[in-house]
Design an enzyme around this catalytic site. Structure first.
Site, PDB file in Angstrom:
ATOM      1  N   GLY A   2     -15.712 -93.413 -26.007  1.00  0.00           N
ATOM      2  CA  GLY A   2     -14.851 -93.319 -26.865  1.00  0.00           C
ATOM      3  C   GLY A   2     -14.957 -94.340 -27.685  1.00  0.00           C
ATOM      4  N   SER A  24     -26.416 -88.637 -22.098  1.00  0.00           N
ATOM      5  CA  SER A  24     -26.417 -88.690 -20.935  1.00  0.00           C
ATOM      6  C   SER A  24     -25.760 -89.188 -20.064  1.00  0.00           C
ATOM      7  CB  SER A  24     -27.522 -89.647 -20.388  1.00  0.00           C
ATOM      8  OG  SER A  24     -27.276 -89.725 -18.806  1.00  0.00           O
ATOM      9  N   CYS A  50     -26.884 -98.787 -17.635  1.00  0.00           N
ATOM     10  CA  CYS A  50     -25.426 -98.657 -16.908  1.00  0.00           C
ATOM     11  C   CYS A  50     -24.737 -99.748 -16.412  1.00  0.00           C
ATOM     12  CB  CYS A  50     -25.935 -97.410 -15.854  1.00  0.00           C
ATOM     13  SG  CYS A  50     -23.807 -97.392 -14.554  1.00  0.00           S
ATOM     14  N   LYS A  57     -32.758 -97.484 -23.174  1.00  0.00           N
ATOM     15  CA  LYS A  57     -31.338 -97.561 -23.676  1.00  0.00           C
ATOM     16  C   LYS A  57     -30.426 -98.765 -23.631  1.00  0.00           C
ATOM     17  CE  LYS A  57     -26.942 -94.326 -22.843  1.00  0.00           C
ATOM     18  NZ  LYS A  57     -26.277 -92.797 -22.537  1.00  0.00           N
ATOM     19  N   GLY A 117     -20.768 -93.636 -10.993  1.00  0.00           N
ATOM     20  CA  GLY A 117     -21.564 -95.017 -10.596  1.00  0.00           C
ATOM     21  C   GLY A 117     -23.197 -94.029 -10.478  1.00  0.00           C
ATOM     22  N   LEU A 118     -23.629 -92.862 -11.596  1.00  0.00           N
ATOM     23  CA  LEU A 118     -24.797 -92.570 -10.983  1.00  0.00           C
ATOM     24  C   LEU A 118     -25.170 -91.522 -10.322  1.00  0.00           C
ATOM     25  CD1 LEU A 118     -26.792 -95.375 -13.049  1.00  0.00           C
ATOM     26  CD2 LEU A 118     -26.435 -93.499 -14.080  1.00  0.00           C
ATOM     27  N   GLY A 171     -20.945 -88.044 -26.466  1.00  0.00           N
ATOM     28  CA  GLY A 171     -20.926 -87.889 -24.810  1.00  0.00           C
ATOM     29  C   GLY A 171     -18.885 -87.669 -24.518  1.00  0.00           C
ATOM     30  N   THR A 172     -18.815 -88.512 -24.904  1.00  0.00           N
ATOM     31  CA  THR A 172     -16.487 -88.400 -24.179  1.00  0.00           C
ATOM     32  C   THR A 172     -16.580 -87.531 -25.076  1.00  0.00           C
ATOM     33  OG1 THR A 172     -17.244 -90.945 -23.286  1.00  0.00           O
ATOM     34  CG2 THR A 172     -15.370 -89.744 -24.232  1.00  0.00           C
ATOM     35  N   GLY A 189     -18.424 -93.021 -28.785  1.00  0.00           N
ATOM     36  CA  GLY A 189     -17.549 -93.021 -30.009  1.00  0.00           C
ATOM     37  C   GLY A 189     -17.611 -91.968 -30.622  1.00  0.00           C
TER      38      GLY A 189
END
Lengths: 255, 318
Positions: free
Chosen positions: B220, B24, B133, B168, B75-76, B268-269, B247
């Protein structure tokens, strides 16, 4: 569209802290619109968005300033190595509108405007270039090579007039009240271009730079603010831009 | 001839064709990456956090590269649940990929309202409750650091979701096991871990924090050991399936998380640097499994856990 590996065929150092990598661009060169960008792997976590400075046959140029680890890594690449490129990405500049047209470039915002001048040789172009100092005022001879005579200025007066390129634009509008503007440079310069062109009631397209993540509109990192009360709070530089019509970001009124 | 490794992954009742999902916040709302990623091959997609109303997000700059990582302060930013359902869900449904919708809110009621609204929509496999978050002032991570508040949020979503609820977890607390336990007792079907680590970088030229939001979330490869450790502990001690992330760039990284106890993983990253990162992990995972002696993903899950030790008997390492 896939990320592709392009071979570096020439490495130029046009000015201190500036490098231009010429790559064999295969089918990509012909599809590029000036102002679009390439998202280039730079040895770390994130790619770097680089504008295209020129197209010569099947080769294209990426001229950048070394400002951090990513651009330093790219600056160390040499002829024969490859770079990993996504693109072309984003929205470029439109074709020249009727009437006189000023290309207004600030510092490392100059390269995509040279590509524009190269792409539209028959347009009624004036070129206005500014930078902080002599060494940062890049591509002047390239424009001259196209038969153009760029107006020049630097913040410290070390080349051309002392002052901001928006000062040159203000003077230009006195002689070309029916003119339009394509601009690229730092945000404060673009804000002033927006103000001047709105005051003159003339169209402008503005090319923005922003810290970028994905390059395809997914991560929402590279945003710039829209006009207060406008349709959207933010616009993405990577997909909504990097080139925006002034009204998109500044509204119909005078910023 | 070597049999092909079975990549099927199970997160509770949800069966995935392979264990690799898009994380996400890194994959937008679906269509953005379609030119670069073979979407139909993904194990699943967790879309960006969705709130009950549109959120503007934080001022730029919103990303900053760090050694082997990335700080972000998005910031979503999101268009709100109604716009998500109208503009994005039809595309996502048509993909036929397991869809996980990340849910965010400032209050318990906001989380509940998103869940209620999504309950009327088909094509969503699970909700992922984002209580972790670090980039918003109210809600988000505040819930993820307090077991009692986490319980309230998760229960509100579970009561209304009508589908499995994943939670999460934040790594920015020493109470991650308590929060995970609260999520379990509130009815969560799975946990996902980890969200980003709070960090900051300074722009030396400007003499101020590099991110417009001040601090940001670190992701990461730099955070992989943190994620692996949280997944290892949580998967041993909570008794819920865990979706591991933090990561992951290669199939070996994914295998590390599987062996630590993850039932599936998210990438993700890495996608920012290599848009094909997820499909490469999927392509390389069979060889990685075989190389380390596994015939299937299921065999690898939790393979690094100590054998013959019960949950009660596990040393309190946290």
């Amino acid at each position: 569209m896939r990320a592709v590996r392009l071979t570096i065929v020439e490495r130029r150092a046009p000015a201190p802290e500036h490098v231009e990598l010429m790559v064999d661009a295969k089918d990509l060169a012909g599809r590029l619109v000036p102002g679009q960008f390439l998202h280039v792997a730079a040895g770390g976590t994130l790619r770097r968005p680089l504008s295209v400075s020129r197209v010569e046959g099947a080769r294209l140029g990426m001229l950048f300033r070394v400002v951090g680890a990513g651009t330093a890594w790219l600056a160390e690449r040499d002829v024969g190595e490859t770079v990993d490129v996504m693109g072309p990405l984003g929205q470029g500049y439109p074709p020249p509108p009727p009437g006189p047209l000023a290309l207004v470039g600030g510092g490392v915002g100059i390269p995509p405007l040279f590509f524009y001048a190269q792409r539209w040789p028959d347009a009624a172009l004036s070129v206005l270039l500014g930078a902080r100092d002599h060494d940062s005022l890049i591509m002047v001879d390239d424009f001259r090579g196209l038969g153009l005579r760029p107006g020049l200025c630097t913040d410290d007066g070390s080349r051309g007039k002392r002052g901001r390129v928006t000062g040159l634009l203000r003077d230009w509008f006195l002689e070309h009240p029916d003119g339009s503007v394509m601009a690229c440079g730092p945000a404060p310069m673009l804000h002033e271009v927006a103000r001047l062109t709105a005051a003159a009631g003339r169209p402008a397209w503005l090319g923005f730079e922003q810290r970028m993540g994905c390059g395809v509109g997914a991560c929402l990192a590279c945003v710039v603010p829209g006009a207060p009360g406008g349709d959207r709070v933010w616009y993405r530089v990577c997909t909504d831009g990097p080139v925006f019509a002034r009204e998109t970001l500044y509204g119909e009124g005078r910023p | 001839m070597t049999p092909v490794a079975d990549l099927t992954a199970r997160v509770g009742e949800i069966v995935l064709p392979n264990p690799v999902l898009a994380a996400s916040g890194t994959f937008g709302f679906g269509p953005e990456y379609q030119s670069f990623v073979e979407m139909s091959r993904l194990g699943g997609i967790a879309v960006k956090g969705v709130a009950v109303e549109p959120w503007p997000g934080n001022p730029p700059p919103r990303v900053w590269e760090t050694p082997s990582g990335l700080l972000n302060s998005i910031g979503l930013q999101n268009p709100g649940v109604e716009a998500f359902i109208r503009d994005d869900l039809p595309f996502l449904r048509a993909l036929g990929v397991v869809l996980v919708v990340n849910v965010i809110g400032h209050t318990v009621d906001e989380y509940r309202r998103v869940s209620e609204r999504l309950a009327r929509e088909s094509g969503i496999a699970a909700l992922e409750v984002n209580i972790s978050c670090p980039n918003i002032k109210e809600g988000g991570m505040q819930f993820g650091h307090d077991p009692e508040r986490a319980f309230e949020v998760v229960r509100a979503v579970v009561e209304t979701a009508g589908r499995p609820v994943w939670v999460k977890l934040s790594p920015n607390t020493d109470r991650v096991l308590e929060v995970g336990e609260a999520a379990r007792s509130a009815g969560a079907a799975a946990l996902s871990a980890i969200n980003t680590l709070v960090g900051m970088a300074i722009d030396l030229d400007l003499r101020r924090p590099a991110l417009g939001g001040g601090s940001g979330g670190l992701s990461g490869p730099a955070i992989r050991p943190v994620g692996v450790r949280v997944v290892y502990e949580v998967s041993r001690r909570i008794g819920l399936p865990v979706v591991g992330m933090g990561g992951i760039e290669t199939a070996r990284d994914a295998l590390e998380y599987l062996m630590a106890g993850a039932s599936a993983v998210m990438v993700g990253t890495a996608t920012f640097g290599r848009p094909d990162a997820m499909t490469r992990v999927i392509d390389e995972l069979p060889d990685a499994l075989r190389q380390y002696g596994f015939a299937s993903v299921a065999e690898a899950v939790g393979a690094a856990h100590p054998r013959g030790r019960t949950l009660e008997g596990a040393p309190d390492e946290y």
